[in-house]
Design an enzyme around this catalytic site. Sequence first.
Site, PDB file in Angstrom:
ATOM      1  CE1 TYR A 139      -3.467  -2.706   0.592  1.00 58.92           C
ATOM      2  CE2 TYR A 139      -4.645  -0.658   0.921  1.00 58.92           C
ATOM      3  CZ  TYR A 139      -4.656  -2.009   0.671  1.00 58.92           C
ATOM      4  OH  TYR A 139      -5.848  -2.651   0.494  1.00 58.92           O
ATOM      5  CE  LYS A 189       1.828 -17.312  -2.400  1.00 62.44           C
ATOM      6  NZ  LYS A 189       1.459 -18.684  -2.882  1.00 62.44           N
ATOM      7  CG  ASP A 221      -1.618 -20.145  -1.607  1.00 60.69           C
ATOM      8  OD1 ASP A 221      -1.112 -20.179  -0.460  1.00 60.69           O
ATOM      9  OD2 ASP A 221      -1.117 -20.743  -2.584  1.00 60.69           O
ATOM     10  CG  ASP A 245      -8.085  -4.860   1.171  1.00 60.53           C
ATOM     11  OD1 ASP A 245      -9.068  -4.435   1.813  1.00 60.53           O
ATOM     12  OD2 ASP A 245      -7.966  -4.700  -0.056  1.00 60.53           O
ATOM     13  CG  ASP A 249     -13.646  -7.267   1.266  1.00 64.04           C
ATOM     14  OD1 ASP A 249     -13.466  -6.505   2.248  1.00 64.04           O
ATOM     15  OD2 ASP A 249     -14.139  -6.876   0.191  1.00 64.04           O
TER      16      ASP A 249
HETATM   17  C1  IPM Z   1     -10.508  -1.472   3.491  1.00 59.77           C
HETATM   18  C2  IPM Z   1     -10.702  -0.812   2.158  1.00 59.77           C
HETATM   19  C3  IPM Z   1      -9.563   0.165   1.917  1.00 59.77           C
HETATM   20  C4  IPM Z   1      -8.296  -0.650   1.812  1.00 59.77           C
HETATM   21  C5  IPM Z   1      -9.734   1.080   0.703  1.00 59.77           C
HETATM   22  C6  IPM Z   1     -11.000   1.895   0.789  1.00 59.77           C
HETATM   23  C7  IPM Z   1      -8.553   1.984   0.519  1.00 59.77           C
HETATM   24  O1  IPM Z   1     -10.827  -1.770   1.157  1.00 59.77           O
HETATM   25  O2  IPM Z   1     -10.390  -0.757   4.506  1.00 59.77           O
HETATM   26  O3  IPM Z   1     -10.479  -2.699   3.544  1.00 59.77           O
HETATM   27  O4  IPM Z   1      -7.965  -1.172   0.734  1.00 59.77           O
HETATM   28  O5  IPM Z   1      -7.612  -0.771   2.829  1.00 59.77           O
HETATM   29 MG    MG Z   2     -10.938  -3.742   1.900  1.00 61.94          MG
END
Ligand code: IPM
Ligand code: MG
Length: 355
Positions: A139, A189, A221, A245, A249
């Site tokens: 990042y 990884k 993975d 990240d 999700d």
């Molecule tokens: C998260 C989001 C952020 C990230 C974006 C909005 C920059 O996806 O907080 O998970 O990638 O960290």
């Molecule tokens: Mg995210």
Amino acid sequence: MKLLTLPGDGIGPEVMREALRVVDWLRAARGLAITVAEADVGGISIDCHGTPLTDAAFAEAAGADAILFGAVGGPKWEGLPRAARPEQGLLRLRRELGLFANLRPATVHPALLDHSGLTAERARGVDLLFVRELTGGVYFGEPRGQSGHPPERRALDSQVYTEAEIARVAHVAFGLAERRTRRLHSVEKANVMETGQLWRAVVSEIAPKYPDVTLTHMFADNCAMQLVLRPTQFDVIVTDNLFGDLLSDLAGGIVGSLGLLPSAALGAGEPGRTRGLYEPIHGSAPDIAGQGKANPVAAILSLAMALRHSLGEPALALEIEAAVDRAIAGGARTADIGGSHATRQVGDAILAQLG
Ligand code: IPM
Ligand code: MG
């Protein structure tokens, strides 16, 4: 105590409104002494001030005990170059406030087993805590950029980690694991990446300081697959910025909706009194913005995390979390979890449970 709200874009303002009703309740019913200020971030800030985060808004954030963040981004700003996008406001806050430890809990609510992306059998009992490194890795790594012209364009991102960056987030994760079921998975990884090798080495070296915690190394993975096949094998998962990240999700899919998941971004500091930025991990959801359909649960649970980690009020955090659980069990559900409640009605139900 000072709380700064940054409602941002899309559904950010509407979920923030419900969280602020809970703040009002905390003041009125529990005598919490807290002042609330608001500033712009993201697309709205680009529109009003020409930048995703003004220096004034940054200074307000730096002076707050806790920052409650809504969401940023949307189609209107999609065409902007990366460095000018709404997300930069959030990334600057994380980076410049040193909020390196991102706690992302993901618990399957027993009443929502049918909404998990997994079979109920696999989802039952899931109680995960991701500890995502938040201020390093790809990042922020340099060099980065794009060069050249078609058909020879080139793009570069750099994944960079120092030993100190890995160690400090590992200590947070071990510390949290000690207070839970004492299982920690460290995810990278190391089979492919230099940063993965360093990550594994540093985490292994720290492990002896936490003899009660069982440490397991896992490739990212494989972790993704294991989270789907047998998520209950995990308790605390520590991983880098990018894998965190992705995997958090994935946890949204296990829990059933990103609208349920809060997060805390913490820096160094006294436990319970560390400055932090709290945000629902759902995005700005432009498709449903402004319609009163968004789930406010993640925002309200983020406020609970602020009480626990920044405002020194863990009992109030538990009270809010229990009220949210009861409201959901009682059927207060927005469309993302199979209900037809409006954002405001879910807020009402949670406030009713708080009494
Ligand atoms: C998260 C989001 C952020 C990230 C974006 C909005 C920059 O996806 O907080 O998970 O990638 O960290
Ligand atoms: Mg995210």
